[in-house]
Scaffold this active site. Structure first.
Site, PDB file in Angstrom:
ATOM      1  N   PHE A 107     -34.273  28.889  22.820  1.00 52.35           N
ATOM      2  CA  PHE A 107     -34.988  30.395  23.156  1.00 52.35           C
ATOM      3  C   PHE A 107     -34.460  31.377  21.910  1.00 52.35           C
ATOM      4  O   PHE A 107     -33.434  31.502  21.530  1.00 52.35           O
ATOM      5  CB  PHE A 107     -34.431  31.122  24.389  1.00 52.35           C
ATOM      6  CG  PHE A 107     -34.803  30.529  25.517  1.00 52.35           C
ATOM      7  CD1 PHE A 107     -36.287  30.293  26.108  1.00 52.35           C
ATOM      8  CD2 PHE A 107     -33.983  29.697  26.175  1.00 52.35           C
ATOM      9  CE1 PHE A 107     -36.671  29.912  27.137  1.00 52.35           C
ATOM     10  CE2 PHE A 107     -34.544  29.154  27.610  1.00 52.35           C
ATOM     11  CZ  PHE A 107     -35.615  29.194  28.011  1.00 52.35           C
ATOM     12  N   ALA A 126     -26.692  25.580  22.667  1.00 53.18           N
ATOM     13  CA  ALA A 126     -27.890  24.993  23.129  1.00 53.18           C
ATOM     14  C   ALA A 126     -28.839  26.070  23.655  1.00 53.18           C
ATOM     15  O   ALA A 126     -30.058  25.701  23.423  1.00 53.18           O
ATOM     16  CB  ALA A 126     -27.319  24.037  24.411  1.00 53.18           C
ATOM     17  N   GLU A 127     -28.709  26.980  24.322  1.00 53.66           N
ATOM     18  CA  GLU A 127     -29.660  27.988  24.765  1.00 53.66           C
ATOM     19  C   GLU A 127     -30.247  28.618  23.514  1.00 53.66           C
ATOM     20  O   GLU A 127     -31.547  29.097  23.719  1.00 53.66           O
ATOM     21  CB  GLU A 127     -29.195  28.945  25.795  1.00 53.66           C
ATOM     22  CG  GLU A 127     -28.287  28.458  26.971  1.00 53.66           C
ATOM     23  CD  GLU A 127     -29.319  28.162  27.949  1.00 53.66           C
ATOM     24  OE1 GLU A 127     -30.505  28.007  27.865  1.00 53.66           O
ATOM     25  OE2 GLU A 127     -29.099  27.666  29.219  1.00 53.66           O
ATOM     26  N   ALA A 128     -29.461  29.128  22.614  1.00 52.12           N
ATOM     27  CA  ALA A 128     -30.006  29.613  21.383  1.00 52.12           C
ATOM     28  C   ALA A 128     -30.977  28.787  20.686  1.00 52.12           C
ATOM     29  O   ALA A 128     -32.076  29.119  20.002  1.00 52.12           O
ATOM     30  CB  ALA A 128     -28.800  29.878  20.490  1.00 52.12           C
ATOM     31  N   TYR A 156     -24.559  25.374  35.083  1.00 55.64           N
ATOM     32  CA  TYR A 156     -24.060  26.677  35.340  1.00 55.64           C
ATOM     33  C   TYR A 156     -23.464  26.794  36.495  1.00 55.64           C
ATOM     34  O   TYR A 156     -22.410  27.607  36.850  1.00 55.64           O
ATOM     35  CB  TYR A 156     -25.013  27.641  34.931  1.00 55.64           C
ATOM     36  CG  TYR A 156     -25.571  27.943  33.503  1.00 55.64           C
ATOM     37  CD1 TYR A 156     -24.450  27.958  32.411  1.00 55.64           C
ATOM     38  CD2 TYR A 156     -26.697  27.795  33.262  1.00 55.64           C
ATOM     39  CE1 TYR A 156     -24.804  28.084  31.280  1.00 55.64           C
ATOM     40  CE2 TYR A 156     -27.178  27.997  31.842  1.00 55.64           C
ATOM     41  CZ  TYR A 156     -26.038  28.091  30.940  1.00 55.64           C
ATOM     42  OH  TYR A 156     -26.427  28.148  29.624  1.00 55.64           O
TER      43      TYR A 156
END
Length: 547
Positions: A187, A182-184, A132
Protein backbone atom coordinates in the site's frame (compact mmCIF):
# COMPACT_ATOMS: atom_id res chain seq x y z
CA UNK A 1 9.48 -22.44 22.56
CA UNK A 2 11.64 -23.70 19.68
CA UNK A 3 11.24 -26.78 17.52
CA UNK A 4 13.91 -27.83 15.06
CA UNK A 5 12.51 -28.54 11.63
CA UNK A 6 13.72 -31.03 9.07
CA UNK A 7 16.41 -29.61 6.76
CA UNK A 8 16.51 -30.86 3.18
CA UNK A 9 19.48 -30.98 0.85
CA UNK A 10 18.62 -29.41 -2.52
CA UNK A 11 20.08 -29.53 -6.00
CA UNK A 12 19.47 -27.83 -9.33
CA UNK A 13 19.85 -24.44 -11.01
CA UNK A 14 16.34 -23.22 -10.09
CA UNK A 15 17.16 -23.68 -6.43
CA UNK A 16 20.51 -21.97 -6.85
CA UNK A 17 18.97 -18.91 -8.50
CA UNK A 18 16.23 -18.54 -5.89
CA UNK A 19 18.40 -19.22 -2.86
CA UNK A 20 21.35 -17.04 -3.84
CA UNK A 21 19.55 -14.08 -5.34
CA UNK A 22 20.82 -11.01 -3.52
CA UNK A 23 18.56 -9.88 -0.68
CA UNK A 24 16.93 -6.46 -0.91
CA UNK A 25 18.64 -4.32 1.71
CA UNK A 26 17.61 -1.50 4.01
CA UNK A 27 19.99 0.08 6.53
CA UNK A 28 18.36 1.91 9.42
CA UNK A 29 21.53 3.61 10.68
CA UNK A 30 21.59 6.12 7.83
CA UNK A 31 17.93 5.88 6.84
CA UNK A 32 16.26 8.77 5.05
CA UNK A 33 12.85 9.09 3.39
CA UNK A 34 14.62 8.69 0.05
CA UNK A 35 16.49 5.51 1.04
CA UNK A 36 13.30 3.98 2.45
CA UNK A 37 11.41 4.79 -0.75
CA UNK A 38 14.20 3.17 -2.78
CA UNK A 39 14.00 0.05 -0.60
CA UNK A 40 10.22 -0.25 -0.92
CA UNK A 41 10.37 0.38 -4.67
CA UNK A 42 12.97 -2.38 -5.04
CA UNK A 43 10.85 -4.78 -3.00
CA UNK A 44 7.75 -3.98 -5.05
CA UNK A 45 9.68 -4.55 -8.25
CA UNK A 46 10.95 -7.94 -7.03
CA UNK A 47 7.45 -9.03 -6.02
CA UNK A 48 5.62 -7.79 -9.12
CA UNK A 49 4.54 -10.45 -11.59
CA UNK A 50 2.71 -8.15 -14.02
CA UNK A 51 0.06 -5.45 -14.31
CA UNK A 52 -3.71 -5.72 -14.35
CA UNK A 53 -5.60 -2.50 -15.13
CA UNK A 54 -2.23 -0.80 -14.70
CA UNK A 55 -1.88 -1.97 -11.09
CA UNK A 56 1.07 -4.23 -10.16
CA UNK A 57 -0.02 -7.74 -9.20
CA UNK A 58 1.79 -10.62 -7.52
CA UNK A 59 2.43 -13.87 -9.34
CA UNK A 60 -0.19 -16.53 -9.83
CA UNK A 61 0.81 -19.31 -7.37
CA UNK A 62 -0.02 -21.97 -9.96
CA UNK A 63 2.74 -20.64 -12.23
CA UNK A 64 5.50 -20.39 -9.59
CA UNK A 65 7.90 -23.27 -9.00
CA UNK A 66 8.62 -23.94 -5.32
CA UNK A 67 12.35 -23.10 -5.52
CA UNK A 68 11.46 -19.64 -6.86
CA UNK A 69 8.66 -18.85 -4.40
CA UNK A 70 10.63 -16.79 -1.88
CA UNK A 71 12.60 -13.56 -1.77
CA UNK A 72 14.78 -12.27 1.04
CA UNK A 73 15.10 -8.85 2.63
CA UNK A 74 18.02 -7.77 4.80
CA UNK A 75 17.35 -5.20 7.53
CA UNK A 76 20.39 -3.72 9.27
CA UNK A 77 20.71 -2.04 12.65
CA UNK A 78 24.42 -1.40 12.06
CA UNK A 79 27.29 -2.76 9.97
CA UNK A 80 27.47 -5.83 12.21
CA UNK A 81 23.86 -6.31 13.35
CA UNK A 82 21.24 -7.38 10.82
CA UNK A 83 18.45 -9.86 10.20
CA UNK A 84 16.90 -11.31 7.07
CA UNK A 85 13.24 -11.84 6.24
CA UNK A 86 11.87 -14.56 3.98
CA UNK A 87 8.86 -13.35 1.98
CA UNK A 88 6.51 -15.48 -0.11
CA UNK A 89 6.28 -13.70 -3.46
CA UNK A 90 2.82 -15.16 -4.19
CA UNK A 91 1.21 -13.25 -1.29
CA UNK A 92 3.90 -10.89 0.10
CA UNK A 93 3.63 -12.58 3.50
CA UNK A 94 6.65 -12.74 5.78
CA UNK A 95 7.09 -16.46 6.49
CA UNK A 96 10.39 -16.55 8.38
CA UNK A 97 13.35 -14.55 9.62
CA UNK A 98 17.03 -15.28 10.03
CA UNK A 99 19.15 -14.09 12.95
CA UNK A 100 22.77 -15.12 12.51
CA UNK A 101 23.09 -18.90 12.33
CA UNK A 102 19.47 -19.47 13.37
CA UNK A 103 16.20 -19.02 11.51
CA UNK A 104 12.61 -18.99 12.72
CA UNK A 105 9.52 -19.93 10.72
CA UNK A 106 5.91 -19.03 11.43
CA UNK A 107 3.84 -22.03 12.45
CA UNK A 108 1.69 -21.67 9.32
CA UNK A 109 4.58 -21.09 6.89
CA UNK A 110 4.31 -23.14 3.68
CA UNK A 111 5.91 -26.57 3.97
CA UNK A 112 8.41 -25.62 1.27
CA UNK A 113 9.66 -22.54 3.12
CA UNK A 114 12.16 -24.38 5.31
CA UNK A 115 13.39 -26.28 2.26
CA UNK A 116 14.29 -23.19 0.25
CA UNK A 117 14.90 -20.47 2.86
CA UNK A 118 17.87 -20.12 5.21
CA UNK A 119 18.98 -23.72 4.65
CA UNK A 120 22.44 -23.15 6.09
CA UNK A 121 21.01 -22.29 9.50
CA UNK A 122 19.54 -24.08 12.48
CA UNK A 123 15.81 -23.87 11.72
CA UNK A 124 13.10 -23.47 14.34
CA UNK A 125 9.33 -23.14 14.34
CA UNK A 126 7.71 -20.21 16.12
CA UNK A 127 4.73 -21.07 18.34
CA UNK A 128 2.36 -18.75 16.46
CA UNK A 129 1.04 -18.12 12.96
CA UNK A 130 1.97 -15.09 10.86
CA UNK A 131 -1.52 -13.55 10.80
CA UNK A 132 -2.38 -10.50 12.88
CA UNK A 133 -4.94 -12.30 15.05
CA UNK A 134 -2.34 -14.74 16.34
CA UNK A 135 0.46 -12.18 16.57
CA UNK A 136 -1.71 -9.77 18.56
CA UNK A 137 -2.76 -12.57 20.90
CA UNK A 138 0.85 -13.50 21.64
CA UNK A 139 1.96 -9.86 21.83
CA UNK A 140 -0.90 -9.02 24.22
CA UNK A 141 -1.35 -5.83 22.20
CA UNK A 142 -3.41 -4.79 19.21
CA UNK A 143 -1.79 -3.25 16.14
CA UNK A 144 -3.28 0.16 16.81
CA UNK A 145 -1.43 0.32 20.14
CA UNK A 146 1.98 -0.68 18.77
CA UNK A 147 4.13 2.26 17.66
CA UNK A 148 5.85 2.17 14.29
CA UNK A 149 8.75 4.23 12.99
CA UNK A 150 12.50 4.16 12.51
CA UNK A 151 13.40 3.64 16.16
CA UNK A 152 10.83 0.86 16.58
CA UNK A 153 12.28 -0.86 13.52
CA UNK A 154 15.88 -0.43 14.69
CA UNK A 155 15.16 -1.81 18.14
CA UNK A 156 13.19 -4.67 16.60
CA UNK A 157 16.13 -5.68 14.40
CA UNK A 158 18.49 -5.51 17.37
CA UNK A 159 16.15 -7.58 19.53
CA UNK A 160 15.58 -10.34 16.96
CA UNK A 161 19.30 -10.53 16.19
CA UNK A 162 20.04 -11.03 19.89
CA UNK A 163 18.32 -14.42 19.79
CA UNK A 164 16.24 -13.67 22.89
CA UNK A 165 13.42 -16.18 23.39
CA UNK A 166 10.71 -13.82 24.66
CA UNK A 167 7.80 -14.91 22.45
CA UNK A 168 5.65 -11.95 23.47
CA UNK A 169 8.30 -9.47 22.36
CA UNK A 170 9.06 -11.47 19.22
CA UNK A 171 5.38 -11.28 18.21
CA UNK A 172 5.22 -7.55 18.94
CA UNK A 173 8.43 -6.91 16.98
CA UNK A 174 7.19 -8.89 14.00
CA UNK A 175 4.01 -6.80 13.93
CA UNK A 176 6.24 -3.73 13.55
CA UNK A 177 8.41 -5.27 10.84
CA UNK A 178 5.58 -6.80 8.83
CA UNK A 179 3.77 -3.46 8.60
CA UNK A 180 6.85 -1.39 7.78
CA UNK A 181 8.01 -3.84 5.11
CA UNK A 182 5.26 -6.07 3.67
CA UNK A 183 2.27 -3.77 4.20
CA UNK A 184 4.27 -0.79 2.94
CA UNK A 185 5.03 -2.77 -0.22
CA UNK A 186 1.32 -3.51 -0.68
CA UNK A 187 0.00 0.00 0.00
CA UNK A 188 1.24 3.47 -0.95
CA UNK A 189 -0.81 4.76 1.96
CA UNK A 190 1.32 2.78 4.44
CA UNK A 191 4.66 3.63 2.83
CA UNK A 192 3.68 7.32 2.79
CA UNK A 193 2.94 7.23 6.54
CA UNK A 194 6.36 5.68 7.15
CA UNK A 195 8.03 8.35 5.01
CA UNK A 196 6.25 11.10 6.95
CA UNK A 197 7.41 9.45 10.18
CA UNK A 198 11.01 9.30 8.92
CA UNK A 199 10.86 12.96 7.92
CA UNK A 200 9.52 13.99 11.31
CA UNK A 201 11.75 11.55 13.22
CA UNK A 202 8.63 10.63 15.17
CA UNK A 203 6.87 7.37 15.93
CA UNK A 204 3.30 6.80 14.79
CA UNK A 205 0.53 4.32 15.41
CA UNK A 206 -1.60 2.82 12.65
CA UNK A 207 -4.67 4.93 11.98
CA UNK A 208 -8.10 3.48 11.11
CA UNK A 209 -7.48 3.88 7.37
CA UNK A 210 -4.22 1.96 7.50
CA UNK A 211 -5.76 -0.87 9.51
CA UNK A 212 -8.75 -0.94 7.19
CA UNK A 213 -6.55 -1.27 4.10
CA UNK A 214 -4.48 -4.02 5.72
CA UNK A 215 -7.65 -5.94 6.57
CA UNK A 216 -9.18 -5.58 3.09
CA UNK A 217 -6.18 -6.24 0.83
CA UNK A 218 -7.58 -9.54 -0.45
CA UNK A 219 -11.18 -8.28 -1.00
CA UNK A 220 -9.89 -5.12 -2.70
CA UNK A 221 -7.56 -7.13 -4.95
CA UNK A 222 -10.43 -9.49 -5.78
CA UNK A 223 -12.80 -6.63 -6.57
CA UNK A 224 -10.31 -4.93 -8.91
CA UNK A 225 -9.63 -8.12 -10.85
CA UNK A 226 -13.35 -8.93 -11.15
CA UNK A 227 -14.16 -5.41 -12.38
CA UNK A 228 -16.99 -5.17 -14.92
CA UNK A 229 -17.24 -1.91 -16.88
CA UNK A 230 -15.10 -0.09 -14.28
CA UNK A 231 -17.45 -1.40 -11.56
CA UNK A 232 -16.86 -3.83 -8.72
CA UNK A 233 -19.29 -6.76 -8.53
CA UNK A 234 -19.37 -6.21 -4.76
CA UNK A 235 -18.62 -3.09 -2.75
CA UNK A 236 -15.50 -2.92 -0.62
CA UNK A 237 -15.96 -0.91 2.57
CA UNK A 238 -13.00 0.94 4.05
CA UNK A 239 -12.79 3.07 7.19
CA UNK A 240 -11.26 6.55 7.09
CA UNK A 241 -9.31 8.38 9.78
CA UNK A 242 -12.55 9.87 11.12
CA UNK A 243 -13.94 6.33 11.62
CA UNK A 244 -16.41 6.85 8.77
CA UNK A 245 -17.31 4.23 6.18
CA UNK A 246 -15.90 4.70 2.67
CA UNK A 247 -17.75 2.56 0.13
CA UNK A 248 -15.54 1.71 -2.84
CA UNK A 249 -17.54 0.49 -5.84
CA UNK A 250 -15.37 1.15 -8.87
CA UNK A 251 -11.87 0.92 -10.27
CA UNK A 252 -11.79 4.70 -10.76
CA UNK A 253 -12.44 5.44 -7.07
CA UNK A 254 -9.44 7.45 -5.81
CA UNK A 255 -8.85 5.13 -2.85
CA UNK A 256 -7.85 2.33 -5.25
CA UNK A 257 -4.65 4.28 -5.97
CA UNK A 258 -3.50 3.28 -2.46
CA UNK A 259 -2.90 -0.21 -3.87
CA UNK A 260 0.75 -0.60 -4.86
CA UNK A 261 0.59 -4.41 -5.14
CA UNK A 262 -2.41 -6.68 -5.55
CA UNK A 263 -2.78 -10.28 -4.49
CA UNK A 264 -3.29 -12.37 -7.62
CA UNK A 265 -6.85 -13.70 -7.77
CA UNK A 266 -7.57 -14.19 -11.48
CA UNK A 267 -6.88 -12.75 -14.91
CA UNK A 268 -9.68 -10.50 -16.20
CA UNK A 269 -10.75 -11.65 -19.64
CA UNK A 270 -10.43 -8.25 -21.30
CA UNK A 271 -8.08 -6.40 -18.95
CA UNK A 272 -5.04 -4.53 -20.16
CA UNK A 273 -2.14 -6.65 -19.00
CA UNK A 274 1.58 -6.13 -18.79
CA UNK A 275 4.02 -7.95 -21.07
CA UNK A 276 5.30 -9.53 -17.85
CA UNK A 277 2.19 -11.70 -17.93
CA UNK A 278 3.45 -13.73 -20.86
CA UNK A 279 1.00 -15.71 -22.95
CA UNK A 280 1.97 -19.12 -21.53
CA UNK A 281 1.43 -17.86 -17.99
CA UNK A 282 -1.91 -16.22 -18.78
CA UNK A 283 -3.10 -19.40 -20.48
CA UNK A 284 -2.31 -21.39 -17.33
CA UNK A 285 -3.84 -18.84 -14.98
CA UNK A 286 -7.35 -18.72 -13.65
CA UNK A 287 -9.66 -16.46 -15.68
CA UNK A 288 -12.06 -14.22 -13.76
CA UNK A 289 -15.76 -14.93 -13.95
CA UNK A 290 -17.50 -12.58 -16.38
CA UNK A 291 -21.12 -13.23 -15.37
CA UNK A 292 -21.42 -10.23 -13.05
CA UNK A 293 -23.93 -7.56 -14.07
CA UNK A 294 -23.86 -4.97 -11.28
CA UNK A 295 -26.72 -2.51 -10.73
CA UNK A 296 -25.39 0.89 -9.69
CA UNK A 297 -25.79 4.63 -9.77
CA UNK A 298 -23.71 6.66 -12.21
CA UNK A 299 -22.37 9.85 -10.64
CA UNK A 300 -21.06 12.69 -12.76
CA UNK A 301 -20.75 16.46 -13.02
CA UNK A 302 -20.86 18.21 -9.65
CA UNK A 303 -21.78 14.93 -7.95
CA UNK A 304 -25.17 14.65 -9.65
CA UNK A 305 -26.61 11.31 -10.81
CA UNK A 306 -27.66 9.98 -14.22
CA UNK A 307 -31.47 9.94 -14.05
CA UNK A 308 -34.41 8.89 -16.26
CA UNK A 309 -36.31 12.18 -16.45
CA UNK A 310 -39.55 12.28 -14.45
CA UNK A 311 -39.25 8.52 -13.90
CA UNK A 312 -40.91 8.12 -17.32
CA UNK A 313 -39.83 5.13 -19.40
CA UNK A 314 -41.52 5.94 -22.70
CA UNK A 315 -39.18 5.56 -25.68
CA UNK A 316 -37.24 8.76 -26.36
CA UNK A 317 -37.56 10.25 -22.87
CA UNK A 318 -34.32 12.13 -22.12
CA UNK A 319 -31.66 11.11 -19.66
CA UNK A 320 -30.74 13.96 -17.35
CA UNK A 321 -28.52 14.83 -14.40
CA UNK A 322 -30.34 15.12 -11.08
CA UNK A 323 -29.52 15.25 -7.42
CA UNK A 324 -28.64 11.77 -6.17
CA UNK A 325 -31.58 10.66 -4.05
CA UNK A 326 -31.31 9.66 -0.40
CA UNK A 327 -32.67 6.21 -1.21
CA UNK A 328 -31.77 4.01 -4.17
CA UNK A 329 -34.58 4.62 -6.65
CA UNK A 330 -35.12 2.80 -9.92
CA UNK A 331 -34.75 5.78 -12.26
CA UNK A 332 -31.23 6.36 -10.92
CA UNK A 333 -30.21 2.70 -10.99
CA UNK A 334 -28.42 1.22 -13.99
CA UNK A 335 -27.52 -2.41 -14.70
CA UNK A 336 -24.24 -2.85 -16.57
CA UNK A 337 -25.02 -5.76 -18.85
CA UNK A 338 -22.47 -8.15 -20.31
CA UNK A 339 -23.69 -7.22 -23.81
CA UNK A 340 -22.35 -3.66 -23.20
CA UNK A 341 -25.80 -2.13 -22.72
CA UNK A 342 -26.61 0.02 -19.69
CA UNK A 343 -30.19 -0.54 -18.55
CA UNK A 344 -32.66 1.02 -16.15
CA UNK A 345 -35.87 -0.89 -15.49
CA UNK A 346 -34.94 -3.15 -18.40
CA UNK A 347 -34.69 -0.34 -20.97
CA UNK A 348 -31.49 0.89 -22.59
CA UNK A 349 -29.41 4.04 -22.30
CA UNK A 350 -29.42 5.02 -25.99
CA UNK A 351 -27.86 7.78 -28.06
CA UNK A 352 -30.26 9.44 -30.50
CA UNK A 353 -27.53 9.47 -33.15
CA UNK A 354 -23.81 9.49 -33.81
CA UNK A 355 -23.15 13.21 -34.15
CA UNK A 356 -21.78 15.46 -31.39
CA UNK A 357 -24.65 17.07 -29.52
CA UNK A 358 -27.18 14.26 -30.05
CA UNK A 359 -29.16 13.70 -26.88
CA UNK A 360 -29.22 10.50 -24.84
CA UNK A 361 -32.54 8.82 -24.09
CA UNK A 362 -34.19 5.75 -22.61
CA UNK A 363 -35.38 3.27 -25.22
CA UNK A 364 -36.64 -0.27 -25.57
CA UNK A 365 -33.54 -2.41 -26.08
CA UNK A 366 -35.10 -4.75 -28.63
CA UNK A 367 -36.35 -2.03 -30.97
CA UNK A 368 -33.47 0.46 -30.70
CA UNK A 369 -30.58 0.41 -33.17
CA UNK A 370 -28.22 -1.96 -31.37
CA UNK A 371 -25.03 0.11 -31.85
CA UNK A 372 -26.75 3.11 -30.28
CA UNK A 373 -27.20 1.16 -27.02
CA UNK A 374 -23.62 -0.05 -26.57
CA UNK A 375 -21.25 1.65 -24.13
CA UNK A 376 -17.78 1.03 -22.76
CA UNK A 377 -16.87 2.40 -19.33
CA UNK A 378 -13.16 3.08 -19.08
CA UNK A 379 -11.17 2.98 -15.85
CA UNK A 380 -10.54 6.74 -16.11
CA UNK A 381 -14.26 7.48 -15.79
CA UNK A 382 -15.06 7.90 -19.49
CA UNK A 383 -18.30 6.38 -20.89
CA UNK A 384 -17.97 5.98 -24.66
CA UNK A 385 -20.23 4.78 -27.46
CA UNK A 386 -17.96 2.50 -29.56
CA UNK A 387 -19.83 3.06 -32.83
CA UNK A 388 -19.43 6.84 -32.85
CA UNK A 389 -16.38 7.25 -30.62
CA UNK A 390 -18.38 9.94 -28.79
CA UNK A 391 -18.64 10.09 -25.02
CA UNK A 392 -21.42 10.71 -22.53
CA UNK A 393 -21.32 14.37 -21.52
CA UNK A 394 -23.18 16.74 -19.18
CA UNK A 395 -22.95 20.01 -21.11
CA UNK A 396 -25.31 21.86 -18.78
CA UNK A 397 -24.24 22.74 -15.26
CA UNK A 398 -27.84 22.98 -14.09
CA UNK A 399 -29.73 20.16 -12.41
CA UNK A 400 -32.07 18.63 -14.97
CA UNK A 401 -29.78 19.22 -17.92
CA UNK A 402 -30.11 16.63 -20.70
CA UNK A 403 -27.12 14.38 -21.35
CA UNK A 404 -25.60 14.28 -24.83
CA UNK A 405 -22.76 12.60 -26.67
CA UNK A 406 -19.74 14.75 -27.53
CA UNK A 407 -16.22 14.54 -28.92
CA UNK A 408 -13.94 13.10 -26.26
CA UNK A 409 -11.92 15.98 -24.82
CA UNK A 410 -11.60 14.46 -21.34
CA UNK A 411 -13.48 17.40 -19.89
CA UNK A 412 -14.71 17.36 -16.34
CA UNK A 413 -18.26 17.29 -17.72
CA UNK A 414 -17.33 13.94 -19.35
CA UNK A 415 -16.14 12.23 -16.16
CA UNK A 416 -18.23 9.58 -14.35
CA UNK A 417 -17.99 7.10 -11.50
CA UNK A 418 -20.22 4.09 -10.92
CA UNK A 419 -21.38 2.70 -7.59
CA UNK A 420 -24.23 3.00 -5.15
CA UNK A 421 -22.28 5.56 -3.12
CA UNK A 422 -21.30 8.30 -5.55
CA UNK A 423 -20.67 10.96 -2.91
CA UNK A 424 -17.37 12.89 -3.07
CA UNK A 425 -14.38 11.10 -1.54
CA UNK A 426 -12.92 13.32 1.20
CA UNK A 427 -9.19 12.95 1.82
CA UNK A 428 -5.91 14.66 2.56
CA UNK A 429 -3.38 14.41 -0.28
CA UNK A 430 0.21 13.80 0.79
CA UNK A 431 3.01 14.61 -1.59
CA UNK A 432 6.70 15.43 -1.52
CA UNK A 433 8.09 13.82 1.65
CA UNK A 434 6.07 14.93 4.69
CA UNK A 435 3.96 17.62 3.03
CA UNK A 436 0.27 17.76 2.15
CA UNK A 437 -1.74 19.82 -0.34
CA UNK A 438 -3.24 22.88 1.27
CA UNK A 439 -5.80 25.32 -0.16
CA UNK A 440 -5.34 29.09 0.22
CA UNK A 441 -7.84 31.22 -1.68
CA UNK A 442 -7.05 30.83 -5.37
CA UNK A 443 -3.74 29.10 -4.67
CA UNK A 444 -2.59 25.69 -3.53
CA UNK A 445 0.75 24.60 -2.08
CA UNK A 446 2.30 22.09 0.30
CA UNK A 447 2.59 22.29 4.07
CA UNK A 448 3.27 19.92 6.95
CA UNK A 449 0.56 17.25 7.01
CA UNK A 450 -2.09 17.82 9.66
CA UNK A 451 -5.34 15.93 9.10
CA UNK A 452 -7.13 18.27 11.53
CA UNK A 453 -6.61 21.28 9.21
CA UNK A 454 -9.62 21.98 7.03
CA UNK A 455 -7.32 23.57 4.44
CA UNK A 456 -5.87 20.10 3.82
CA UNK A 457 -9.21 18.39 3.24
CA UNK A 458 -10.11 17.76 -0.39
CA UNK A 459 -13.27 16.35 -1.98
CA UNK A 460 -12.69 14.20 -5.06
CA UNK A 461 -15.90 14.22 -7.11
CA UNK A 462 -17.16 11.50 -9.49
CA UNK A 463 -16.44 13.88 -12.40
CA UNK A 464 -12.70 13.76 -11.60
CA UNK A 465 -12.53 17.22 -10.06
CA UNK A 466 -10.56 17.89 -6.86
CA UNK A 467 -12.16 20.55 -4.67
CA UNK A 468 -11.23 22.11 -1.32
CA UNK A 469 -13.77 21.13 1.31
CA UNK A 470 -13.77 24.79 2.40
CA UNK A 471 -15.29 25.81 -0.95
CA UNK A 472 -16.49 23.06 -3.27
CA UNK A 473 -17.36 25.60 -5.98
CA UNK A 474 -13.62 25.81 -6.71
CA UNK A 475 -11.59 23.14 -8.51
CA UNK A 476 -7.89 22.44 -8.91
CA UNK A 477 -7.18 23.74 -12.42
CA UNK A 478 -4.08 23.94 -14.60
CA UNK A 479 -3.88 27.55 -15.82
CA UNK A 480 -2.80 26.59 -19.34
CA UNK A 481 -2.52 23.44 -21.44
CA UNK A 482 1.27 23.40 -21.49
CA UNK A 483 4.27 22.02 -19.66
CA UNK A 484 5.03 24.05 -16.54
CA UNK A 485 1.55 25.52 -16.17
CA UNK A 486 0.74 26.37 -12.56
CA UNK A 487 -2.11 24.52 -10.88
CA UNK A 488 -4.44 26.96 -9.16
CA UNK A 489 -8.00 27.18 -7.88
CA UNK A 490 -10.73 28.25 -10.32
CA UNK A 491 -14.50 27.99 -10.41
CA UNK A 492 -15.84 24.56 -11.35
CA UNK A 493 -18.75 25.87 -13.42
CA UNK A 494 -17.00 25.51 -16.79
CA UNK A 495 -16.14 21.84 -16.17
CA UNK A 496 -12.97 22.09 -18.27
CA UNK A 497 -10.49 19.37 -19.20
CA UNK A 498 -7.96 21.27 -17.08
CA UNK A 499 -10.09 20.40 -14.02
CA UNK A 500 -10.30 16.63 -14.48
CA UNK A 501 -7.75 14.41 -12.73
CA UNK A 502 -7.10 10.71 -12.26
CA UNK A 503 -5.34 9.20 -9.23
CA UNK A 504 -3.17 6.56 -10.89
CA UNK A 505 -1.75 3.38 -9.40
CA UNK A 506 1.80 4.63 -10.04
CA UNK A 507 1.24 7.34 -7.41
CA UNK A 508 0.70 10.24 -9.82
CA UNK A 509 -2.26 12.60 -10.23
CA UNK A 510 -2.79 12.66 -13.97
CA UNK A 511 -4.48 15.10 -16.33
CA UNK A 512 -6.02 13.11 -19.17
CA UNK A 513 -6.22 15.89 -21.75
CA UNK A 514 -2.65 17.15 -21.33
CA UNK A 515 -1.10 13.73 -20.65
CA UNK A 516 0.90 15.23 -17.78
CA UNK A 517 0.93 14.98 -13.99
CA UNK A 518 1.02 17.19 -10.91
CA UNK A 519 4.62 18.08 -10.04
CA UNK A 520 6.21 20.01 -7.15
CA UNK A 521 8.16 22.62 -9.11
CA UNK A 522 11.93 22.01 -9.00
CA UNK A 523 11.34 19.63 -6.05
CA UNK A 524 11.24 22.78 -3.92
CA UNK A 525 8.08 23.19 -1.79
CA UNK A 526 9.23 26.65 -0.69
CA UNK A 527 8.37 27.93 -4.18
CA UNK A 528 4.73 27.19 -3.32
CA UNK A 529 4.01 26.04 -6.86
CA UNK A 530 2.50 22.80 -8.10
CA UNK A 531 2.82 22.59 -11.87
CA UNK A 532 1.86 20.40 -14.82
CA UNK A 533 4.81 18.32 -16.05
CA UNK A 534 5.51 15.18 -18.10
CA UNK A 535 5.84 12.01 -16.06
CA UNK A 536 9.32 11.34 -14.66
CA UNK A 537 8.58 8.98 -11.78
CA UNK A 538 10.51 11.24 -9.41
CA UNK A 539 9.46 11.77 -5.78
CA UNK A 540 8.14 15.27 -6.51
CA UNK A 541 5.38 13.66 -8.64
CA UNK A 542 4.30 11.04 -6.12
CA UNK A 543 1.04 11.55 -4.16
CA UNK A 544 -1.07 9.48 -1.82
CA UNK A 545 -4.60 9.89 -0.48
CA UNK A 546 -4.57 9.98 3.33
CA UNK A 547 -8.25 9.49 4.00
Amino acid sequence: MKFETTKNKLHGNAYYQAQFQDPIKFTTGSATPASYNQFIDALRERLTGGLIYGIPVLRDPSTVEKPNQYVTVELSYSDTVSIQLGIDLTNAYVVAYRAGSESFFFRNAPASASTYLFTGTQQYSLPFDGNYDDLEKWAHQSRQRISLGLEALRQGIKFLRSGASDDEEIARTLIVIIQMVAEAARFRYVSKLVVISLSNRAAFQPDPSMLSLENTWEPLSRAVQHTVQDTFPQNVTLINVRQERVVVSSLSHPSVSALALMLFVCNPLNATQSPLLIRSVVEQSKICSSHYEPTVRIGGRDGLCVDVSDNAYNNGNPIILWKCKDQLEVNQLWTLKSDKTIRSKGKCLTTYGYAPGNYVMIYDCSSAVAEATYWDIWDNGTIINPKSGLVLSAESSSMGGTLTVQKNDYRMRQGWRTGNDTSPFVTSIAGFFKLCMEAHGNSMWLDVCDITKEEQQWAVYPDGSIRPVQNTNNCLTCEEHKQGATIVMMGCSNAWASQRWVFKSDGTIYNLYDDMVMDVKSSDPSLKQIILWPYTGNANQMWATLF
